[in-house]
Design a protein around this motif. Sequence first.
Motif, PDB file in Angstrom:
ATOM      1  N   ALA A 173      10.498  -0.712  -0.496  1.00  0.00           N
ATOM      2  CA  ALA A 173       9.173  -0.328  -0.848  1.00  0.00           C
ATOM      3  C   ALA A 173       7.138  -0.772  -1.403  1.00  0.00           C
ATOM      4  CB  ALA A 173       9.795  -0.354  -2.364  1.00  0.00           C
ATOM      5  N   THR A 174       7.517  -1.924  -0.438  1.00  0.00           N
ATOM      6  CA  THR A 174       6.166  -2.973  -0.903  1.00  0.00           C
ATOM      7  C   THR A 174       5.633  -1.889   0.714  1.00  0.00           C
ATOM      8  OG1 THR A 174       7.004  -5.347  -0.806  1.00  0.00           O
ATOM      9  CG2 THR A 174       5.413  -4.634  -0.074  1.00  0.00           C
ATOM     10  N   ARG A 175       6.563  -1.298   1.676  1.00  0.00           N
ATOM     11  CA  ARG A 175       6.246  -0.568   3.549  1.00  0.00           C
ATOM     12  C   ARG A 175       5.501   0.635   2.308  1.00  0.00           C
ATOM     13  NH1 ARG A 175       9.719   0.297   8.208  1.00  0.00           N
ATOM     14  NH2 ARG A 175       8.642  -1.559   8.961  1.00  0.00           N
ATOM     15  N   VAL A 176       6.692   1.507   1.700  1.00  0.00           N
ATOM     16  CA  VAL A 176       6.042   2.628   1.514  1.00  0.00           C
ATOM     17  C   VAL A 176       4.963   2.583   0.183  1.00  0.00           C
ATOM     18  CG1 VAL A 176       7.115   4.590   0.240  1.00  0.00           C
ATOM     19  CG2 VAL A 176       8.380   3.422   1.770  1.00  0.00           C
ATOM     20  N   SER A 177       5.174   1.610  -0.647  1.00  0.00           N
ATOM     21  CA  SER A 177       4.144   2.259  -1.444  1.00  0.00           C
ATOM     22  C   SER A 177       2.403   1.365  -1.119  1.00  0.00           C
ATOM     23  CB  SER A 177       3.570   1.464  -2.462  1.00  0.00           C
ATOM     24  OG  SER A 177       4.682   1.725  -3.257  1.00  0.00           O
ATOM     25  N   ALA A 178       2.698   0.233  -0.027  1.00  0.00           N
ATOM     26  CA  ALA A 178       1.397  -0.030   0.264  1.00  0.00           C
ATOM     27  C   ALA A 178       0.416   0.663   1.429  1.00  0.00           C
ATOM     28  CB  ALA A 178       1.662  -1.735   0.678  1.00  0.00           C
ATOM     29  N   SER A 179       1.572   1.124   2.136  1.00  0.00           N
ATOM     30  CA  SER A 179       0.979   1.768   3.269  1.00  0.00           C
ATOM     31  C   SER A 179       0.842   2.897   3.002  1.00  0.00           C
ATOM     32  CB  SER A 179       2.487   2.107   4.409  1.00  0.00           C
ATOM     33  OG  SER A 179       3.058   3.009   3.729  1.00  0.00           O
ATOM     34  N   VAL A 180       0.826   4.015   1.690  1.00  0.00           N
ATOM     35  CA  VAL A 180      -0.258   5.135   1.278  1.00  0.00           C
ATOM     36  C   VAL A 180      -0.591   4.634   0.342  1.00  0.00           C
ATOM     37  CG1 VAL A 180       0.227   5.907  -0.857  1.00  0.00           C
ATOM     38  CG2 VAL A 180       2.708   6.228   0.531  1.00  0.00           C
ATOM     39  N   GLY A 181      -1.412   3.205   0.323  1.00  0.00           N
ATOM     40  CA  GLY A 181      -2.472   3.491  -0.449  1.00  0.00           C
ATOM     41  C   GLY A 181      -3.247   3.243   0.330  1.00  0.00           C
ATOM     42  N   ILE A 182      -2.850   2.386   1.419  1.00  0.00           N
ATOM     43  CA  ILE A 182      -3.896   1.560   2.376  1.00  0.00           C
ATOM     44  C   ILE A 182      -3.750   3.189   3.621  1.00  0.00           C
ATOM     45  CG2 ILE A 182      -4.455   0.941   4.832  1.00  0.00           C
ATOM     46  CD1 ILE A 182      -2.513  -1.141   3.490  1.00  0.00           C
ATOM     47  N   ILE A 183      -3.112   4.351   3.933  1.00  0.00           N
ATOM     48  CA  ILE A 183      -3.607   5.187   4.606  1.00  0.00           C
ATOM     49  C   ILE A 183      -4.336   5.732   4.010  1.00  0.00           C
ATOM     50  CG2 ILE A 183      -2.539   7.134   5.724  1.00  0.00           C
ATOM     51  CD1 ILE A 183       0.050   5.804   6.301  1.00  0.00           C
ATOM     52  N   GLY A 184      -3.814   6.415   3.215  1.00  0.00           N
ATOM     53  CA  GLY A 184      -4.885   7.570   1.591  1.00  0.00           C
ATOM     54  C   GLY A 184      -5.895   7.076   1.562  1.00  0.00           C
ATOM     55  N   VAL A 185      -6.447   5.176   0.722  1.00  0.00           N
ATOM     56  CA  VAL A 185      -7.775   4.651   1.631  1.00  0.00           C
ATOM     57  C   VAL A 185      -8.335   5.608   2.083  1.00  0.00           C
ATOM     58  CG1 VAL A 185      -9.332   3.245   1.265  1.00  0.00           C
ATOM     59  CG2 VAL A 185      -7.421   3.525  -0.679  1.00  0.00           C
ATOM     60  N   MET A 186      -7.535   4.720   3.818  1.00  0.00           N
ATOM     61  CA  MET A 186      -8.304   4.938   4.899  1.00  0.00           C
ATOM     62  C   MET A 186      -8.886   6.922   4.861  1.00  0.00           C
ATOM     63  SD  MET A 186      -8.915   2.521   6.409  1.00  0.00           S
ATOM     64  CE  MET A 186      -8.412   0.891   6.010  1.00  0.00           C
ATOM     65  N   LEU A 187      -8.686   7.728   5.025  1.00  0.00           N
ATOM     66  CA  LEU A 187      -8.652   9.204   5.086  1.00  0.00           C
ATOM     67  C   LEU A 187      -9.210   9.500   4.271  1.00  0.00           C
ATOM     68  CD1 LEU A 187      -4.860  10.641   5.101  1.00  0.00           C
ATOM     69  CD2 LEU A 187      -6.804  10.857   6.900  1.00  0.00           C
ATOM     70  N   ALA A 188      -9.570   8.840   2.827  1.00  0.00           N
ATOM     71  CA  ALA A 188     -10.624   9.369   1.643  1.00  0.00           C
ATOM     72  C   ALA A 188     -11.912   8.749   1.768  1.00  0.00           C
ATOM     73  CB  ALA A 188      -9.847   8.597   0.339  1.00  0.00           C
ATOM     74  N   PHE A 189     -11.707   7.156   2.373  1.00  0.00           N
ATOM     75  CA  PHE A 189     -12.736   6.855   2.844  1.00  0.00           C
ATOM     76  C   PHE A 189     -13.899   7.712   4.538  1.00  0.00           C
ATOM     77  CE2 PHE A 189     -14.732   2.772   1.722  1.00  0.00           C
ATOM     78  CZ  PHE A 189     -14.003   3.137   0.363  1.00  0.00           C
TER      79      PHE A 189
END
Length: 382
Positions: A173-189
Amino acid sequence: MTIKEPGAPDGMTPSPGELQRTRASQRTLVWWAFKKHRLALVSAWLLAGMLVVIALCEFVAPFDDRHRDSEYTTAPPQVLKLWDTDGPDGFRFGLHVDGYTSTQDPRSLRITYEADPQDRVDVGLFVKGEEYELFGLVPMDRHLIGPKDADDPMYLFGTTTDGQDLLSQLVYATRVSASVGIIGVMLAFLLGIVLGAVSGYFGGWTDNAVQRVIELIMAVPSIPLWLGLAAALPAQMGPVARYFIITTILALVAWTGLAREVRGRFLALRSEEFVTSARLDGSSHARVMFRHMLPSFSSHVIAALSLSIPGMILAETALSWLGMGLRPPAVSWGVQLQDASKWSVLSGAPWLLIPGVCVVLVVLAFNFVGDGLRDAADPYKH
């Protein structure tokens, strides 16, 4: 003969520390300042460990994410021990856990588990277990920790309501939730910085068009928008496709605040002398915006980035917890917390709240690291 450092007052020789500081690069100065923030440094090590878990989760997890043991549902956590004095053989050294003994209530038929010191389960490091492919390429069957006998129960964080190892589920779950946050923020930024920079730098009709789009998105409440977009996804959609769609949805509604902040900075900086000099020197618009203007407020961008990642993680966790985000067989912190939302389950299995504790720790770690980086990179701090 004493050699005076250029820029030093007459009659004064700078100390070796001052000389080292004047000759250090900007990156080195930021690192020296960051190390003084103890909470940020500890949090950085915590996040570095999280990145290792994300990269090597198949190796770190004792079992596969599909592993189920129907004999031990909602079994309590086991204590990892280094020696044993209660067994039949007297003192015995080695990693192990106590096995389980179960009792069933004759009225409610509920099964409860307790530690049995007479039932020793040997635990080893780099033990052979279920097969997997590391990085999706290298076939392996070694795990960081696990029972030496694959049939023995070893559940350091307990088990879930369907007999899954909570520790293994937490690692995946750490892989999924953390990667959602990191990838999502990179796209948003990417969207926020580019559109905010274009809006503030060029102004005019370009600025008006970008701002009207931002106002349209910001006029819709975030939670209903997330729920509506997530509910529009087909129920039969696979976990991988749902993962990328949820990440994209979170990014598309998270870029507006940063875009407005970047626009305001660019409006204030576009009339500065260094911007005019860059234009007269023949620099392109893109070079002026992203090579000269954007680095001038990098500390603010770092602070915004550090706050956006935990916000994105919390958004995915909330959506999955409400059943509108990721769904089983996908594993995320929000999916894990679905069982913890039932009081009848939680009252007898409080260890199911461990994913919630992980969410809090990761969010605090990102905030502390962002605070340390913001202070270290602020050119006006001193």
